[in-house]
Scaffold this active site. Structure first.
Site, PDB file in Angstrom:
ATOM      1  N   THR A  26       8.798   5.726  -3.524  1.00 32.53           N
ATOM      2  CA  THR A  26       8.265   4.788  -4.511  1.00 32.53           C
ATOM      3  C   THR A  26       7.153   3.909  -3.958  1.00 32.53           C
ATOM      4  O   THR A  26       6.321   3.424  -4.717  1.00 32.53           O
ATOM      5  CB  THR A  26       9.405   3.903  -5.060  1.00 32.53           C
ATOM      6  N   CYS A  27       7.130   3.702  -2.643  1.00 32.99           N
ATOM      7  CA  CYS A  27       6.102   2.816  -2.092  1.00 32.99           C
ATOM      8  C   CYS A  27       4.708   3.431  -2.194  1.00 32.99           C
ATOM      9  O   CYS A  27       3.700   2.717  -2.165  1.00 32.99           O
ATOM     10  CB  CYS A  27       6.432   2.448  -0.651  1.00 32.99           C
ATOM     11  N   ILE A  28       4.638   4.780  -2.285  1.00 26.15           N
ATOM     12  CA  ILE A  28       3.324   5.430  -2.416  1.00 26.15           C
ATOM     13  C   ILE A  28       3.250   6.256  -3.704  1.00 26.15           C
ATOM     14  O   ILE A  28       2.377   7.105  -3.859  1.00 26.15           O
ATOM     15  CB  ILE A  28       3.011   6.331  -1.196  1.00 26.15           C
ATOM     16  N   GLY A  63       2.228   0.394  -2.398  1.00 27.41           N
ATOM     17  CA  GLY A  63       2.534  -0.624  -1.402  1.00 27.41           C
ATOM     18  C   GLY A  63       1.310  -1.257  -0.789  1.00 27.41           C
ATOM     19  O   GLY A  63       1.367  -2.386  -0.291  1.00 27.41           O
TER      20      GLY A  63
END
Length: 942
Positions: free
Chosen positions: A908-910, A885
């Site tokens: 999922t962002c990291i 992200g």
């Protein structure tokens, strides 16, 4: 001196006539001198040469050993034929195949030659090596006028060839009406069988010769089978000869029901039966109604046999569905079909076809079902004494009763299972309640019953045993009836659908599904393959899809792919020829130097139906064709579609995917190009051609009709997505943000305020409505800003891929369908992975994890990558270049304390996998696969 003068005279005559004037002494050389003259009927030249020669006019030459008389008869050289006969040529000489000059004259219709040969005593009864006489040749070719002359000389008009066939057989087979009449008038045996027992009528029907069959029947021909029991009607149906069947039925009305019963014979080709019944149904309204009524009765009988547990399921299921398909085909082609705007409801009474199935009978049916000592018995009474009942309605009534019965038993046993659980807990006592799991009655079997029945004698124990046994019996019944009932449901759907205009779902069927929703879901949960075998309506009817979509998407990706392509091509004229070579006129001729524009032009002009069946591409000035060229064409267009020069798509934040450009209108033709891009992706999917292009998740969602959410914003603006996440995660009541339901947007350098909803500029964002604000601003950025582009793209895409079919997949699977399975280097993955929250590279759980990754299939590795990063692709340069992200973010594994049944989760962002500290490799693999296949984003328990 005299000899010299004679030679000079011969030379002069030869030069004047441009040919030799004297035959060579040997017959072999002489015959080849005479043959071209005979073929041209140059009788004077032949006569002159023969007059001063010792040539043998019966000399046989060539490979087939024919004489010059054969040549004359074959070519119709009547003057030469007469000359040769006068010179002593034998009219009955047979060549190597047994043919006489008369045979050849008859075969070629040389009337004058035949007459002269008969004058010189040619024998009309001579057979060639195959047993054929001159009248056989005349009959084969329908030379009736010559036959009239010849039969006067024939002693036996029924002379047989080697196969026992008479002239009448072959005349009937070839459809020569006047020839057949002539032979019959001359005394031919109308019912004479050949060696296999086939009569002239049999021969006429074998080739669909309606007129000759009618003549034979009019003259009293018998309807006889051959020695193998094959009848003339069998041959007509096998060939799809509807007109000939019509004639047979006209003289033998009982054969109508024989044709109807043939619909149950799986050895007969279904399309041939359809052709026959289609023709018969077009003869009159009464005939049409009679066919439908008869088919409905046969379908009903087969349906009830299928519902009988003693019948062969596979055979009865195929028979029922085959009959119903034929019924629906005949129904649709009727004079008042749905496409013509007529109401075709089964329960209606406005059109003649509403009376199609009605038969005046009194039904009193009592059906009793007793399966494996079941504790329930079904009594179905259908009493009809005062009104007519449609045959198929009896079957639908039985189907409805079965489903109601099963629903009742399911509900009853559901209540019983709750009671059993309560009783068991009381028997165990309070100390055991926490440790005792709820019994799984789906697995209840003999052993559990034995344990319960041999208890201490407590009456409650026997009560439990009885209820468990009843439950198990109910499950047995479902197991035995689910497939049978599902096949009848499919038949019901087909019958309902054939009454509706194309693209509409029958209200009656929708009501039926809603009524029996629980039972149908029970069937699907027990055997998901039913969806693909019988429950096609779940995918074909938008009204029903949402009710079962979660079940459909739970099926294996491979099964859904097979179903997708099976039904994608099922509506085409010949689904076996989807990839057939195309006509030269249908080749797409494109220019390499302007491939995008030239391809757009030719595809827009091409016939969509033909493109679905086959596609061929040729580059201007090049000869290459075939699948290699098609593959190259798709590859090049994949790159051109996202070429910045066309301003159609912009690269997303991850650097590997593309999103429609909200400012694509700088290109005046942008919407045409978006439609073309949709056509190319639809064509590629239709023909299983992969494209080398990847889109953002949000764009795949638009293709699938799935709503976008705020997490999709990260693909185009990761920082803004984080801000939206922050708003949702925090209380904004006292922050003084002063946000309203409107945003400022840069439109070609000018800032414009865009309301998110009517009057949005005056509506403040609060803690209570912030979720709505986030969703609306997401829709603005991800949908409204590019709505015209999306619509144009989908217009092209749906030309080749129906919306209902593509909804079988989610956005990740759609990417795999379009772009294929990416290769994943496990070693590169391992090298670029970080560990946190207590994990280190050498930990046992980490070693187990990588061992499991090595054991996974390529598809499962892709699922794991999607599960953790949200993407199925590794960026160019490998795992070291994976984006998170906030920029580059390595794949990370974080430790989580283990509790029983805990699944891995992800952020999922990291790019983080939260992996519990499992006690064994086996448990780790099991839990990981459950998470991957169930998509447990945010789930924590199985």
């Amino acid at each position: 001196m005299e000899r010299a003068m004679e030679q000079l005279n011969r030379l002069t005559r030869s030069l004047r006539r441009a040919r030799t004037v004297e035959l060579p002494d040997d017959n072999e050389t002489a015959v080849y001198t005479l043959m071209p003259m005979v073929m041209a009927d140059q009788h004077r030249s032949v006569s002159e040469l023969l007059s001063n020669s010792k040539f043998d006019v019966n000399y046989a030459f060539g490979r087939v050993k024919r004489s010059l008389l054969h040549i004359a008869a074959n070519c119709g050289s009547v003057e030469c034929l007469v000359l040769l006969l006068k010179k002593g040529a034998n009219p009955n000489y047979q060549d190597i195949s047994g043919c006489t000059p008369l045979h050849l004259a008859a075969r070629n219709g040389q009337k004058k030659c035949m007459s002269k040969l008969l004058e010189y005593s040619a024998d009309v009864n001579i057979c060639n090596n195959e047993g054929l006489t001159a009248i056989h040749w005349l009959a084969v070719n329908g030379r009736t006028e010559l036959l009239h002359d010849l039969v006067q000389h024939v002693s036996n008009v029924d002379v047989e060839d080697a196969m026992g066939q008479t002239a009448l057989h072959v005349a009937c087979q070839n459809g020569h009406k006047t020839t057949v009449q002539c032979l019959l008038d001359s005394g031919a045996d109308i019912n004479r069988p050949n060696v296999s027992g086939a009569t002239p009528l049999y021969f006429a029907c074998s080739h669909g010769q309606r007129d000759t069959a009618q003549i034979l029947l009019m003259r009293g021909a018998k309807y006889l089978p051959d020695k193998n029991g094959i009848t003339p009607l069998d041959l007509c149906v096998q060939g799809g000869y509807g007109e000939t069947c019509e004639v047979l039925i006209q003289y033998h009305p009982r054969l109508f029901q024989t044709i109807i019963q043939m619909t149950q014979n799986e050895d007969l080709r279904e399309n041939m039966l359809r052709q026959v019944l289609e023709h018969l149904s077009q003869q009159s309204e009464s005939q049409y109604l009679k066919i439908l009524t008869s088919l409905a009765e046969v379908a009903t009988t087969n349906g009830h046999k299928l519902l009988s547990l003693s019948s062969n399921y596979e055979a009865q299921m195929k028979s029922l569905l085959r009959i119903v398909r034929i019924f629906c085909h005949v129904f649709r082609i009727g004079p008042s079909s749905p496409s013509n705007g007529n109401d075709m409801g089964y329960n209606g009474n406005k059109t003649p076809r509403s009376q199609v199935f009605k038969v005046r009978k009194v039904y009193d049916v009592v059906r009793k079902i007793d399966v494996k000592e079941m504790n329930f018995t079904k009594h179905a009474f259908i009493n009809q004494t005062s009104h007519e009942q449609e045959p198929l309605e009896l079957l639908w009534h039985s189907l409805d009763e079965w489903l109601v019965l099963i629903a009742t038993e399911l509900m009853k046993n559901k209540r019983d299972s709750a009671n059993i659980t309560s009783i068991l807990l009381k028997q165990k006592g309070p100390d055991h309640q926490d440790a005792t799991p709820t019994p799984s009655f789906a697995a209840a079997g003999t052993e559990s019953r034995k344990e319960l029945s041999t208890d201490t004698g407590d009456s409650k124990t026997y009560e439990v045993a009885g209820k468990q046994e009843a439950y198990a019996d109910c499950q047995d019944v479902i197991s035995m009836t689910a497939n049978r009932l599902s096949a009848v449901i499919q038949a019901f759907y087909m019958c309902c659908s054939c009454q509706m205009p194309q693209g509409m779902t029958s209200p009656r069927f929708i009501e039926f599904v809603c009524k029996h929703d629980d039972v149908l879901k029970c069937f699907v949960n027990r055997n998901p393959k039913i969806i693909f075998d019988h429950f096609h309506f779940l995918l074909e009817c938008p009204e029903l899809m949402s009710r079962f979509m979660h079940i459909i998407k739970a099926q294996p990706f491979k099964d859904r792919c097979e179903w997708f392509y099976e039904h994608l091509h099922s509506g085409q004229p010949d689904s076996d020829m989807v990839h057939r070579p195309v006509n030269e006129n249908d080749i797409l001729l494109v220019h390499r130097d302007s491939i995008f524009r030239s391809s757009c032009e030719v595809v827009s002009k091409a016939n969509c139906a033909k493109l679905k069946q086959g596609i061929a591409v040729r580059f201007h000035g090049e000869e290459g064709m075939g699948q290699g060229v098609v593959r190259e064409w798709f590859d090049i267009l994949s790159s051109e579609i996202v070429n910045p020069d066309y301003a159609l798509f912009t690269q997303s934040a991850d650097g590997t995917t593309f999103q429609p450009n909200s400012n694509s209108s700088v290109n005046p033709d942008h919407l045409n190009y978006f439609r073309f891009a949709g056509q190319i992706l639809g064509l590629a999917l239709n023909h299983r051609q992969l494209v080398n292009i990847y889109f953002t998740r949000s764009f795949y969602k638009h293709i699938l009709g799935i709503p976008v959410n705020y997490q999709d914003v990260a693909s185009i603006d990761p920082e803004y997505a984080k801000n939206l996440q922050w708003i949702l995660d925090n209380d904004i009541s006292d922050l003084g943000l002063e946000l309203t339901f409107s945003v400022e947007t840069d439109v070609f350098g000018a800032m414009e305020e865009v309301p998110l909803k009517p009057g949005g500029a005056s509506i403040l964002v609060t803690q209570e409505n912030k979720a709505e604000y986030v969703q609306l601003v997401t829709e603005l950025r991800m949908t409204r800003a590019i709505q015209p582009q999306i619509n144009a793209f989908l217009q092209g895409f749906h030309m080749f891929i129906p919306p209902s079919l593509i909804q079988l997949f989610d956005e990740y699977e759609l990417e795999l369908l379009l772009s294929g399975m990416p290769e994943i280097d496990v070693n590169d993955w391992l090298k670029n992975t970080e560990y946190t929250s207590g994990y280190e590279r050498g930990d046992q759980v980490i070693q187990w994890f990588w061992d499991v990754v090595e054991e996974l299939t390529q598809e499962e590795r892709v699922l794991l990558l999607q599960f953790v990063t949200g993407s199925s692709r590794v960026p160019h340069g490998g795992f070291a270049h994976i984006m998170g992200g906030s920029g580059l973010q390595n794949f990370t594994i974080a430790a989580v304390p283990y509790t029983a049944n805990l699944l891995p989760t992800s952020s999922t962002c990291i790019n983080m996998l939260k992996l519990p500290e499992y006690p064994s490799k086996e448990i780790l693999k099991d839990r990981l696969l459950v998470a991957l296949h169930c998509g447990s984003y945010g789930y924590t328990m199985a």
